[in-house]
Design an enzyme around this catalytic site. Structure first.
Site, PDB file in Angstrom:
ATOM      1  N   HIS A  13      -5.410  15.556 -17.303  1.00 16.37           N
ATOM      2  CA  HIS A  13      -5.279  14.868 -18.583  1.00 16.37           C
ATOM      3  C   HIS A  13      -5.899  15.705 -19.691  1.00 16.37           C
ATOM      4  O   HIS A  13      -6.916  16.370 -19.482  1.00 16.37           O
ATOM      5  CB  HIS A  13      -5.977  13.504 -18.544  1.00 16.37           C
ATOM      6  CG  HIS A  13      -5.251  12.493 -17.718  1.00 16.37           C
ATOM      7  ND1 HIS A  13      -5.900  11.538 -16.968  1.00 16.37           N
ATOM      8  CD2 HIS A  13      -3.928  12.288 -17.508  1.00 16.37           C
ATOM      9  CE1 HIS A  13      -5.009  10.776 -16.349  1.00 16.37           C
ATOM     10  NE2 HIS A  13      -3.815  11.222 -16.657  1.00 16.37           N
ATOM     11  N   ARG A  51       0.376   7.930  -7.924  1.00 12.57           N
ATOM     12  CA  ARG A  51      -0.619   8.741  -8.636  1.00 12.57           C
ATOM     13  C   ARG A  51      -1.681   7.840  -9.260  1.00 12.57           C
ATOM     14  O   ARG A  51      -2.884   8.120  -9.173  1.00 12.57           O
ATOM     15  CB  ARG A  51       0.087   9.574  -9.707  1.00 12.57           C
ATOM     16  CG  ARG A  51      -0.809  10.244 -10.741  1.00 12.57           C
ATOM     17  CD  ARG A  51       0.061  11.052 -11.695  1.00 12.57           C
ATOM     18  NE  ARG A  51      -0.559  11.319 -12.979  1.00 12.57           N
ATOM     19  CZ  ARG A  51      -1.328  12.351 -13.255  1.00 12.57           C
ATOM     20  NH1 ARG A  51      -1.617  13.223 -12.302  1.00 12.57           N
ATOM     21  NH2 ARG A  51      -1.828  12.535 -14.463  1.00 12.57           N
ATOM     22  N   HIS A  95       5.592   6.524  -9.548  1.00 12.79           N
ATOM     23  CA  HIS A  95       4.462   7.046 -10.327  1.00 12.79           C
ATOM     24  C   HIS A  95       3.189   6.241 -10.078  1.00 12.79           C
ATOM     25  O   HIS A  95       2.083   6.732 -10.332  1.00 12.79           O
ATOM     26  CB  HIS A  95       4.806   7.041 -11.819  1.00 12.79           C
ATOM     27  CG  HIS A  95       3.875   7.871 -12.649  1.00 12.79           C
ATOM     28  ND1 HIS A  95       3.799   9.240 -12.542  1.00 12.79           N
ATOM     29  CD2 HIS A  95       2.961   7.519 -13.597  1.00 12.79           C
ATOM     30  CE1 HIS A  95       2.887   9.700 -13.390  1.00 12.79           C
ATOM     31  NE2 HIS A  95       2.372   8.678 -14.046  1.00 12.79           N
ATOM     32  N   ARG A 146       1.934  14.202 -10.153  1.00 13.95           N
ATOM     33  CA  ARG A 146       3.164  13.665 -10.724  1.00 13.95           C
ATOM     34  C   ARG A 146       4.300  14.023  -9.778  1.00 13.95           C
ATOM     35  O   ARG A 146       4.196  14.980  -8.998  1.00 13.95           O
ATOM     36  CB  ARG A 146       3.403  14.254 -12.114  1.00 13.95           C
ATOM     37  CG  ARG A 146       2.289  13.940 -13.120  1.00 13.95           C
ATOM     38  CD  ARG A 146       2.559  14.610 -14.462  1.00 13.95           C
ATOM     39  NE  ARG A 146       1.527  14.263 -15.446  1.00 13.95           N
ATOM     40  CZ  ARG A 146       0.406  14.963 -15.640  1.00 13.95           C
ATOM     41  NH1 ARG A 146       0.172  16.054 -14.916  1.00 13.95           N
ATOM     42  NH2 ARG A 146      -0.477  14.588 -16.543  1.00 13.95           N
ATOM     43  N   TYR A 189      -8.113   4.231 -15.633  1.00 12.30           N
ATOM     44  CA  TYR A 189      -8.451   4.054 -14.220  1.00 12.30           C
ATOM     45  C   TYR A 189      -9.869   3.507 -14.065  1.00 12.30           C
ATOM     46  O   TYR A 189     -10.143   2.726 -13.155  1.00 12.30           O
ATOM     47  CB  TYR A 189      -8.276   5.386 -13.494  1.00 12.30           C
ATOM     48  CG  TYR A 189      -6.898   5.949 -13.726  1.00 12.30           C
ATOM     49  CD1 TYR A 189      -5.782   5.351 -13.166  1.00 12.30           C
ATOM     50  CD2 TYR A 189      -6.706   7.045 -14.565  1.00 12.30           C
ATOM     51  CE1 TYR A 189      -4.509   5.830 -13.410  1.00 12.30           C
ATOM     52  CE2 TYR A 189      -5.437   7.534 -14.813  1.00 12.30           C
ATOM     53  CZ  TYR A 189      -4.344   6.916 -14.237  1.00 12.30           C
ATOM     54  OH  TYR A 189      -3.085   7.401 -14.489  1.00 12.30           O
TER      55      TYR A 189
END
Length: 393
Positions: free
Chosen positions: A344, A321, A318, A217, A353
């Protein structure tokens, strides 16, 4: 019948008031006398109320009706001060909650918790949404984010009130309210990322590639220290968050540390960078030409100019990432591995993803077919046999 009344009455007492209605009273375990929250039209109704209280005590479901009489405002402030439902709030989240409470939930501040009913919540929601839409229109916004956040906060506070036994159920029952529905971000291919980064000042080249390869991040990238890297592993244990306009070092978004193995090429670049520069283990890993640490604003401004120059204005910082995690999924990372690399808490984010990676399966297959050449071509004899079978007799 008389025995039934006697049993119920022995638990408490019933008396007739001058108004002609009946009042029911009973004692707590500590001897304190409790009066029912309402009066009753008949003595039977008062006795039935006492019987219900007695039965609830025997089942272990008794709830003192006086418990939820505390006003919502002080309870909510204490909830935030004590770290919310998890007992810990990130500094920026705490500031957000305090702002939402005082700006959008202030009309409920003096309302007793047990008086916050579903109709009251719906009325508050409709008025707040209408007000925010009107005030945001002048700025080109919709106000939906603010009302969603305010409702979600109200729902979380009242859920804790249910757990505390102050109210019987959560009155926040508006379907779909408080749920974010942001559209899925577009996929940024590695070559697009490269085109944007190449147009950024040199000082951002390696940091942006590190953000991509380690799935950082923005706040985590800015907070990196030289001592966080060792033997191909990058330890991510902090972030720099903007709290009331001031850069503040805090734990990561989830409050947990993680260790990310860097791809070989990136590992070599980071090691070369550390060897060619000086600093203490707690010094910033990446700095500006003047020696100062990188900042959120500096990176975002450089990114905004570069993405426009590269012809890709739709991508946000962002998304770097996101692109790295998508590539990790395409490389075969499992959901659990993606969660570990990204930091996460749940599988839902990691599945995003893998979803993108699955959508690109057809494109990958087509590219393989184009590049494989003879490796996937049929043998000559097999091809002739197929042709003969397909020819009409």
């Amino acid at each position: 019948m008389s025995e039934r009344k006697a049993n119920r009455a022995s638990f408490g007492t019933v008396r007739k008031l001058p108004s002609g209605r009946y009042q029911a009273r009973y004692h707590e375990a500590n001897g304190e006398r409790v009066t029912a929250p309402t009066t009753f039209a008949t003595k039977r109704e008062a006795l039935d109320h006492l019987a219900g209280v007695r039965a609830d005590r025997m089942r272990g479901t008794y709830r003192d009706h006086r418990a939820g009489s505390a006003p919502f405002g002080p309870y909510a402030e204490e909830w935030i001060a004590n770290g919310g439902s998890r007992g810990r709030l990130a500094p920026r989240t705490k500031v957000l909650y305090e702002d939402l409470l005082h700006r959008h939930l202030s009309s409920l501040a003096t309302t007793p918790l047990n008086a916050v009913t579903p109709p009251l919540v719906r009325t508050w929601y409709a008025k707040t949404r209408k007000s925010l839409q009107a005030s945001s229109a002048a700025r080109g916004g919709s106000g939906e984010t603010a009302v969603r956040q305010a409702y979600a906060l109200l729902r979380s506070i009242l859920a804790t009130a249910v757990t505390d036994g102050l109210i019987p159920s959560n009155p926040c029952q508006i379907k779909g309210a408080g749920i974010a529905s942001a559209p899925e971000r577009p996929y940024m291919a590695p070559e697009v990322l490269s085109a944007i980064v190449e147009r950024m000042p040199e000082q951002y080249s390696l940091p942006m590639r590190t953000m991509f390869g380690a799935h950082l991040r923005l706040g985590e990238l800015v907070a990196l220290q030289r001592g966080d890297y060792s033997d191909g592993l990058l330890r991510v244990e902090r972030q720099v968050a903007i709290v009331r306009g001031v850069p503040t070092v805090t734990p990561t978004k989830t409050g947990e540390e993680r260790v990310v193995a860097l791809p070989g090429t990136l590992r070599e670049m980071v090691e070369e960078h550390l060897a060619s520069t000086t600093g203490f283990p707690k010094s910033p890993m990446f700095t500006r030409p003047d020696g100062g640490a990188l900042t959120h604003g500096g990176i975002q401004q450089a990114w905004a100019k570069a993405r426009k120059a590269a012809g890709h204005p739709q991508f946000h910082v962002h998304d770097v990432r996101h692109a790295g995690l998508t590539l990790a999924a395409q490389a075969g990372a499992t959901t659990r591995e993606l969660m570990a690399r990204a930091g996460h808490r749940t599988t839902a984010a990691a599945m995003t993803y893998q979803h993108v990676a699955e959508e690109r399966n057809a494109l990958v297959a087509e590219r393989m077919d184009a590049l494989a050449g003879a490796a996937l071509a049929p043998r000559k004899g097999h091809l002739e046999a197929v042709i003969r079978l397909e020819l009409p007799l």
